[in-house]
Design an enzyme around this catalytic site. Sequence first.
Site, PDB file in Angstrom:
ATOM      1  N   HIS A  13      -2.282  -1.136  -4.519  1.00  0.00           N
ATOM      2  CA  HIS A  13      -3.725  -1.144  -4.764  1.00  0.00           C
ATOM      3  C   HIS A  13      -4.241   0.285  -4.696  1.00  0.00           C
ATOM      4  O   HIS A  13      -3.493   1.221  -4.424  1.00  0.00           O
ATOM      5  CB  HIS A  13      -4.462  -2.066  -3.785  1.00  0.00           C
TER       6      HIS A  13
ATOM      7  N   SER B  58       0.821  -1.185   0.000  1.00  0.00           N
ATOM      8  CA  SER B  58       0.000   0.000   0.000  1.00  0.00           C
ATOM      9  C   SER B  58       0.874   1.262   0.000  1.00  0.00           C
ATOM     10  O   SER B  58       1.731   1.423  -0.859  1.00  0.00           O
ATOM     11  CB  SER B  58      -0.912  -0.083   1.234  1.00  0.00           C
TER      12      SER B  58
END
Length: 225
Positions: A148, A123
């Site tokens: 993501h 992330s």
Amino acid sequence: MANINFGFEHHASKLYSGAIEQGIQNSLVPMVIETSGRGERAFDIFSRLLRERIIFLGSGIDEHVAGLIMAQLIFLESEDPERDIYIYVNSPGGSVSAGLGIYDTMQYIRPDVSTVCVGMAASMGAFLLASGAKGKRASLPHSRIMIHQPSGGAQGQESDIIIQAREIEKIRRLLEEILASHTGKDVQQVREDSERDRWMNAEEALDYGIIDQVFAKRPAPEKKD
């Protein structure tokens, strides 16, 4: 107001992140004793690493953690604006605003910032890993890297929710553009690849352009003539 995060920290990695932070809080930080002509001095391990221009990002990213990282970056620049700074990343990600604060500081200061993934960079952790100086981003061989899209929660009146949803989309586009600039991918490719959690091993992250090298062992220092 929308609270925008890279969402991984809020589901699969929540226990992982909490375990890291709780473990750090509940354990004794190792101390390093140095002896000189003036006697002995004790440093906690992170302060000692800071003397070697090494910053360790080993938790989720929130405003408190970001403040510490930014302060260390600015301090090290003031100490020597020409020598590289090293950030070791083992993080499940976290707050977008906090992460962007670290990112902007990395780009703002004069020294090159070298990034190394040890364990996991997911992330916002992966975003910061990719944001190191070109040619100076690395990973250890068994680390895991994940990208993501950001997630966010919104509440309030319908008009407020619409405004917040638009803000989340703006932030998503910004993050995609930044990641594209550091990886060499086009923005649309980054959007497609980050639509869902995309996990990579070190070699796959190298192919993607998130890192530049995979280190199994620390390179030996160059010998001076």
